[in-house]
Design a protein around this motif. Structure first.
Motif, short mmCIF file in Angstrom:
data_model
loop_
_atom_site.label_atom_id
_atom_site.label_comp_id
_atom_site.label_asym_id
_atom_site.label_seq_id
_atom_site.Cartn_x
_atom_site.Cartn_y
_atom_site.Cartn_z
N UNK A 196 0.83 -1.20 0.00
CA UNK A 196 0.00 0.00 0.00
C UNK A 196 0.87 1.26 0.00
N UNK A 197 1.98 1.19 0.74
CA UNK A 197 2.93 2.30 0.71
C UNK A 197 3.53 2.46 -0.69
N UNK A 198 3.79 1.34 -1.36
CA UNK A 198 4.31 1.40 -2.72
C UNK A 198 3.33 2.07 -3.67
N UNK A 199 2.05 1.73 -3.57
CA UNK A 199 1.03 2.38 -4.41
C UNK A 199 0.96 3.88 -4.09
N UNK A 200 1.09 4.22 -2.81
CA UNK A 200 1.06 5.63 -2.41
C UNK A 200 2.21 6.41 -3.07
N UNK A 201 3.42 5.87 -2.95
CA UNK A 201 4.59 6.56 -3.52
C UNK A 201 4.48 6.63 -5.04
N UNK A 202 4.03 5.55 -5.67
CA UNK A 202 3.89 5.54 -7.13
C UNK A 202 2.87 6.59 -7.57
N UNK A 203 1.77 6.71 -6.82
CA UNK A 203 0.76 7.71 -7.17
C UNK A 203 1.27 9.13 -7.03
N UNK A 204 1.98 9.41 -5.94
CA UNK A 204 2.53 10.75 -5.75
C UNK A 204 3.58 11.08 -6.80
N UNK A 205 4.44 10.09 -7.12
CA UNK A 205 5.46 10.31 -8.13
C UNK A 205 4.82 10.56 -9.50
N UNK A 206 3.74 9.85 -9.79
CA UNK A 206 3.01 10.09 -11.04
C UNK A 206 2.44 11.49 -11.09
#
Length: 411
Positions: free
Chosen positions: A92-102
Motif C-alpha cells: 500500500x505504501x508502494x502504491x502511495x509513492x507511485x501515485x505521488x510520483x506520477x
C-alpha cells in the motif's frame, strides 16, 4: 495456583474477525486495480501533457503488466516467509509513492518510473493477498473468502477506473493519480489497524507437495487459457458495442451494468466453488465459450449483444475466484507462491489475448475474433474436464491435519 486458561473466541467472533480481514483485503484490491487501469481512460491527456504520442503513452500499461509477469513468482518466493500483513502494508505504501510520483512527474521518464514501481508493487500484492485470504478462513470456506476479496477487483474495474477517468477529465490526470495516492494512504492505515494477523501453519511434506504439482500446473494452464480467450474479445468490448449499434455515450453505462452483473455472478457461484469446484468450473466456462461464440454470430444485433453480454459476464466473473482457490487447494506450494503463479498466468493471458485479438480483428473481423476467443476459452474447459483432480475439494496446503479446525487468526 494455576492461572485460568485464556478464553477461546466464540465462533461468531471468529467469523466477524475473518469478515473484517476479508473486507480490508477487498478494499486493498479496489485500490490496486484502480491504480493499475487508471491510465487507460486518460492516455490522450497524458500524452498531450507530456508531449508524447498515444502509442508511447500506452506503454505505461504494457510496462505494468510485463513487470507483473516477470516478477510475481520470484519476488513472492523471496518474501513469502515474511509476515504477510507487513508485506501488504508495504505494498500500500508502494502504491502511495507511485501515485505521488506520477502526480508530480516532470516528464515521461519519471512517469514511466512511477508506473514501474507500481508494477513491482502489483507483482507482490496480489500474490500475497491470495495467500492471506486463504489463511484467514478454514479450508471449506476458501472460495467464499476469495469471492469477497475478488469483489474488490470487480469494484475497481466497475467504479474505481471510471471514477479516476472522471477526475482526470474534470481536473487533470495528475489529480487522478494524487487521488489514488491518498486512497492508498488510507488503505495503509486500515491494514495496520484492522487487518488481523494470521499464523503460517506447518508446511506440507515436500513429498506430498511434489505429487501435487501436476495439479497446480493444470490449474494455472487453464487459468492462462481462459484469461487469454476472455481478453481476446473483452479488450474490444467497446468496438463490439459500437458496431452493434450502441451510442458512444452509452458505452460506460453498459460497462457499468455488465460489471454489476459480474459481481452478482461472483457471489452466486462462491458457495458452489467450495462444494463442487470441478463441476462448477465446467459449467461456467462452457457457457462463457458458447456465449462468446454466439456473440460472433450475432454481433450485428444490439439486443442480442446485450443479452449475450449479460450471460458472458455473469458466468465469467467467478473465474479469478475459482482459479485462486483451486491453486491454493492443490497443496503444491505455499498459498502465496501458488497465488503468484495465478497472478503471472493471468497477466500473460491478458497481454497475449489482447495482442492476438488485435491481430485477428484487423485481419479477419469481429466474427473470426469472437469464434477464436471462444475456442481458446473452450480449450481451457477441456483441460479442466480431463484434469478433475486439479479442481477437487481438499484442505488448504498448509493447514493442520484436522480439516475442520478453525482458521488461525491472531488479533
Amino acid at each position: 495456583m494455576t492461572a485460568p486458561a485464556p478464553r477461546r473466541p466464540s465462533a461468531r467472533s471468529r467469523r466477524a474477525e475473518e469478515l473484517q480481514g476479508l473486507l480490508v483485503l477487498a478494499l486493498c484490491c479496489f485500490i490496486a486495480v484502480s491504480t493499475e487501469v487508471m491510465p487507460i481512460g486518460l492516455l490522450p491527456a497524458i500524452g498531450a501533457d507530456l508531449g508524447v504520442g498515444e502509442s508511447r503513452a500506452g506503454m505505461l500499461v504494457s510496462l505494468y503488466a510485463a513487470l507483473v509477469v516477470l516478477l510475481a513468482v520470484p519476488l513472492t518466493t523471496a518474501l513469502h516467509r515474511i509476515d504477510g500483513r507487513s508485506i501488504l502494508a508495504v505494498t500500500m505504501l508502494g502504491y502511495l509513492v507511485a501515485g505521488l510520483l506520477s502526480a508530480l512527474a516532470p516528464g515521461f521518464a519519471t512517469l514511466a518510473l512511477a508506473r514501474a514501481l507500481g508494477g513491482v508493487t502489483h507483482a507482490v500484492f496480489f500474490s500475497v493477498c491470495i495467500g492471506y485470504s486463504a489463511r484467514l478462513v478454514p479450508p471449506e470456506r476458501t472460495a467464499r473468502a476469495m469471492a469477497i476479496v475478488s469483489a474488490g477487483i470487480s469494484a475497481g474495474l466497475v467504479l474505481g477506473a471510471p471514477a479516476a477517468t472522471a477526475i482526470g477529465s474534470a481536473l487533470s490526470w495528475r489529480h487522478a493519480s494524487a487521488a489514488l495516492a491518498i486512497a492508498s494512504g488510507l488503505a495503509l492505515v486500515v491494514v495496520l489497524l484492522r487487518l488481523p494477523r494470521v499464523d503460517a501453519a506447518p508446511a506440507a511434506p515436500a513429498r506430498s507437495q511434489a505429487a501435487a504439482r501436476p495439479a497446480l500446473v493444470a490449474v494455472v494452464a487453464a487459468n492462462m487459457l481462459v484469461f487469454f480467450g476472455q481478453f481476446m474479445l473483452y479488450t474490444f468490448l467497446a468496438v463490439l458495442l459500437l458496431r452493434a449499434g450502441a451510442a458512444e455515450s452509452s458505452i460506460s453505462v453498459i460497462q457499468l451494468v455488465l460489471g454489476a452483473v459480474g459481481l452478482l455472478g461472483i457471489m452466486a457461484a462462491a458457495p458452489l466453488l467450495d462444494r463442487r469446484p470441478h463441476a462448477t468450473a465446467l459449467v461456467l466456462f462452457s457457457v462463457v465459450g458458447a456465449a462468446i461464440a454466439l456473440l460472433g454470430l450475432a454481433h450485428g444485433s444490439l439486443a442480442a449483444v446485450l443479452a449475450l453480454g449479460v450471460v458472458w459476464n455473469l458466468f465469467y466473473a467467478p473465474a479469478p475466484t475459482l482459479f485462486q482457490s483451486a491453486a491454493v487447494r492443490t497443496g503444491a506450494l505455499a498459498p502465496e507462491i501458488a497465488g503468484a503463479w495465478v497472478n503471472t498466468t493471468s497477466n500473460i493471458g491478458i497481454a497475449g489475448g489482447s495482442f492476438a485479438g488485435a491481430l485477428l480483428l484487423e485481419s479477419s473481423g469481429m466474427t473470426a475474433l469472437a469464434l477464436g476467443a471462444a475456442g481458446v476459452v473452450l480449450a481451457g474447459a477441456v483441460l479442466i474436464a480431463v484434469r478433475p483432480h486439479a479442481f477437487a475439494v481438499r484442505p488448504a496446503p498448509e493447514d493442520p491435519v484436522e480439516e475442520q479446525a478453525p482458521a488461525s487468526v491472531v488479533a
